[in-house]
Design a protein around this motif. Structure first.
Motif, PDB file in Angstrom:
ATOM      1  N   PRO A  67      56.926  26.336  61.892  1.00 56.46           N
ATOM      2  CA  PRO A  67      55.670  26.049  61.177  1.00 56.46           C
ATOM      3  C   PRO A  67      54.445  26.681  61.837  1.00 56.46           C
ATOM      4  O   PRO A  67      53.563  27.177  61.142  1.00 56.46           O
ATOM      5  N   SER A  68      54.394  26.697  63.162  1.00 52.14           N
ATOM      6  CA  SER A  68      53.234  27.280  63.844  1.00 52.14           C
ATOM      7  C   SER A  68      53.126  28.779  63.587  1.00 52.14           C
ATOM      8  O   SER A  68      52.033  29.304  63.366  1.00 52.14           O
ATOM      9  N   ARG A  73      50.855  33.393  60.387  1.00 49.40           N
ATOM     10  CA  ARG A  73      51.098  34.536  59.492  1.00 49.40           C
ATOM     11  C   ARG A  73      50.272  34.480  58.227  1.00 49.40           C
ATOM     12  O   ARG A  73      49.881  35.512  57.688  1.00 49.40           O
ATOM     13  N   ILE A  74      50.041  33.270  57.706  1.00 48.90           N
ATOM     14  CA  ILE A  74      49.287  33.187  56.448  1.00 48.90           C
ATOM     15  C   ILE A  74      47.823  32.823  56.676  1.00 48.90           C
ATOM     16  O   ILE A  74      47.053  32.719  55.731  1.00 48.90           O
ATOM     17  N   GLY A  75      47.443  32.630  57.946  1.00 49.25           N
ATOM     18  CA  GLY A  75      46.040  32.419  58.270  1.00 49.25           C
ATOM     19  C   GLY A  75      45.492  31.049  57.959  1.00 49.25           C
ATOM     20  O   GLY A  75      44.358  30.931  57.495  1.00 49.25           O
ATOM     21  N   VAL A  76      46.297  30.016  58.197  1.00 47.10           N
ATOM     22  CA  VAL A  76      45.815  28.642  58.020  1.00 47.10           C
ATOM     23  C   VAL A  76      46.047  27.859  59.314  1.00 47.10           C
ATOM     24  O   VAL A  76      46.778  28.299  60.196  1.00 47.10           O
ATOM     25  N   THR A  77      45.450  26.691  59.395  1.00 47.40           N
ATOM     26  CA  THR A  77      45.637  25.841  60.564  1.00 47.40           C
ATOM     27  C   THR A  77      46.995  25.149  60.485  1.00 47.40           C
ATOM     28  O   THR A  77      47.620  25.083  59.416  1.00 47.40           O
ATOM     29  N   LYS A  78      47.430  24.619  61.614  1.00 45.50           N
ATOM     30  CA  LYS A  78      48.696  23.883  61.641  1.00 45.50           C
ATOM     31  C   LYS A  78      48.632  22.654  60.739  1.00 45.50           C
ATOM     32  O   LYS A  78      49.617  22.296  60.100  1.00 45.50           O
ATOM     33  N   ALA A  79      47.465  22.024  60.671  1.00 45.72           N
ATOM     34  CA  ALA A  79      47.299  20.865  59.785  1.00 45.72           C
ATOM     35  C   ALA A  79      47.445  21.280  58.322  1.00 45.72           C
ATOM     36  O   ALA A  79      48.102  20.590  57.529  1.00 45.72           O
ATOM     37  N   ASN A  80      46.855  22.416  57.954  1.00 45.76           N
ATOM     38  CA  ASN A  80      46.940  22.876  56.564  1.00 45.76           C
ATOM     39  C   ASN A  80      48.347  23.313  56.191  1.00 45.76           C
ATOM     40  O   ASN A  80      48.755  23.178  55.035  1.00 45.76           O
ATOM     41  N   LEU A  85      53.538  22.561  53.117  1.00 46.21           N
ATOM     42  CA  LEU A  85      54.987  22.392  53.228  1.00 46.21           C
ATOM     43  C   LEU A  85      55.498  21.131  52.528  1.00 46.21           C
ATOM     44  O   LEU A  85      56.597  21.139  51.975  1.00 46.21           O
ATOM     45  N   GLY A  86      54.713  20.064  52.570  1.00 41.99           N
ATOM     46  CA  GLY A  86      55.157  18.795  51.985  1.00 41.99           C
ATOM     47  C   GLY A  86      55.632  18.919  50.540  1.00 41.99           C
ATOM     48  O   GLY A  86      56.780  18.563  50.225  1.00 41.99           O
ATOM     49  N   PRO A  87      54.790  19.425  49.640  1.00 42.54           N
ATOM     50  CA  PRO A  87      55.216  19.564  48.239  1.00 42.54           C
ATOM     51  C   PRO A  87      56.399  20.529  48.064  1.00 42.54           C
ATOM     52  O   PRO A  87      57.257  20.303  47.217  1.00 42.54           O
ATOM     53  N   HIS A  99      64.815  22.207  65.650  1.00 41.73           N
ATOM     54  CA  HIS A  99      65.060  23.471  66.356  1.00 41.73           C
ATOM     55  C   HIS A  99      66.289  23.300  67.235  1.00 41.73           C
ATOM     56  O   HIS A  99      66.442  22.279  67.908  1.00 41.73           O
ATOM     57  N   ALA A 100      67.168  24.281  67.255  1.00 42.49           N
ATOM     58  CA  ALA A 100      68.418  24.192  68.007  1.00 42.49           C
ATOM     59  C   ALA A 100      68.196  24.064  69.511  1.00 42.49           C
ATOM     60  O   ALA A 100      68.967  23.381  70.200  1.00 42.49           O
ATOM     61  N   LEU A 101      67.133  24.698  70.037  1.00 40.85           N
ATOM     62  CA  LEU A 101      66.906  24.704  71.482  1.00 40.85           C
ATOM     63  C   LEU A 101      65.791  23.772  71.944  1.00 40.85           C
ATOM     64  O   LEU A 101      65.764  23.375  73.104  1.00 40.85           O
ATOM     65  N   ASP A 102      64.873  23.452  71.052  1.00 41.47           N
ATOM     66  CA  ASP A 102      63.737  22.610  71.417  1.00 41.47           C
ATOM     67  C   ASP A 102      63.572  21.514  70.376  1.00 41.47           C
ATOM     68  O   ASP A 102      63.048  21.755  69.288  1.00 41.47           O
ATOM     69  N   GLY A 103      64.022  20.335  70.716  1.00 37.38           N
ATOM     70  CA  GLY A 103      64.004  19.209  69.782  1.00 37.38           C
ATOM     71  C   GLY A 103      62.619  18.799  69.325  1.00 37.38           C
ATOM     72  O   GLY A 103      62.475  18.065  68.344  1.00 37.38           O
ATOM     73  N   ARG A 104      61.571  19.244  70.020  1.00 40.67           N
ATOM     74  CA  ARG A 104      60.208  18.903  69.612  1.00 40.67           C
ATOM     75  C   ARG A 104      59.751  19.752  68.434  1.00 40.67           C
ATOM     76  O   ARG A 104      58.781  19.423  67.767  1.00 40.67           O
ATOM     77  N   LYS A 105      60.424  20.843  68.172  1.00 38.91           N
ATOM     78  CA  LYS A 105      60.036  21.766  67.113  1.00 38.91           C
ATOM     79  C   LYS A 105      60.937  21.603  65.899  1.00 38.91           C
ATOM     80  O   LYS A 105      62.061  21.102  66.010  1.00 38.91           O
ATOM     81  N   SER A 106      60.441  22.057  64.765  1.00 37.65           N
ATOM     82  CA  SER A 106      61.268  22.103  63.562  1.00 37.65           C
ATOM     83  C   SER A 106      61.276  23.535  63.039  1.00 37.65           C
ATOM     84  O   SER A 106      60.402  24.333  63.357  1.00 37.65           O
ATOM     85  N   VAL A 107      62.280  23.827  62.240  1.00 36.66           N
ATOM     86  CA  VAL A 107      62.418  25.143  61.624  1.00 36.66           C
ATOM     87  C   VAL A 107      62.360  24.937  60.120  1.00 36.66           C
ATOM     88  O   VAL A 107      63.008  24.047  59.573  1.00 36.66           O
ATOM     89  N   ILE A 108      61.577  25.775  59.467  1.00 40.34           N
ATOM     90  CA  ILE A 108      61.447  25.731  58.009  1.00 40.34           C
ATOM     91  C   ILE A 108      62.375  26.800  57.439  1.00 40.34           C
ATOM     92  O   ILE A 108      62.362  27.948  57.881  1.00 40.34           O
TER      93      ILE A 108
END
Length: 154
Positions: A67-68, A73-80, A85-87, A99-108
């Motif tokens: 997500p970060s 890449r699309i020029g928005v904040t992490k909050a935006n 992504l929600g909808p 994330h396979a290596l870092d449980g704190r992260k997610s992959v879209i």
């Protein structure tokens, strides 16, 4: 007398802006017009251009992205990015996984439904945008692309 100086100074920026400013506002206006054509296309199909942009960027990255990085890449904040992504997740166009290596992260990941949506809708949108850009010939388009690239270098 001082008010007259302020008014005179203001007039030079309103009525006779420096060439660089005139070009800037012409670029903004032209961009807004082209974006409006694209947005009208998406709205006519009950879709949201910003969400489509997210799906396109995920697809460009091979179907998976953090997500970060997507936000960057699309020029928005992490909050935006979370708001976008929600909808998409609710509609089944993307999925999130740890994330396979870092449980704190997610992959879209773009889903089959997301890929299908892009495959069905992108060609028509690209044709609508190309129609706007067809006012320029190929040499002019290449020149414009070069100039915009030059402006994008900070």
């Amino acid at each position: 007398m001082e008010l007259n100086n302020v008014t005179d100074n203001l007039q030079q920026y309103v009525l006779e802006p420096p060439l660089a400013n005139e070009v800037f506002f012409a670029l903004v206006g032209a961009t807004a017009g082209a974006v409006a054509v694209s947005e009208k296309y998406w709205q006519g199909r009950g879709l949201n251009g910003a969400r489509i942009r997210v799906l396109v960027e995920i697809a460009k990255q091979g179907g998976n992205i953090l997500p970060s990085l997507l936000a960057e890449r699309i020029g928005v904040t992490k909050a935006n990015i979370s708001l976008l992504l929600g909808p998409l997740e609710k509609e089944g166009y993307i999925s999130r996984a740890g994330h396979a290596l870092d449980g704190r992260k997610s992959v879209i990941t773009i889903t089959a439904a997301g890929r299908s949506l892009l495959a069905e809708q992108l060609p028509g949108n690209r044709e609508a945008v190309a129609a706007v850009m067809s006012r320029l010939d190929e040499a002019e388009l290449k020149q414009l692309l070069d100039l915009l690239g030059k402006l994008s270098q900070n």
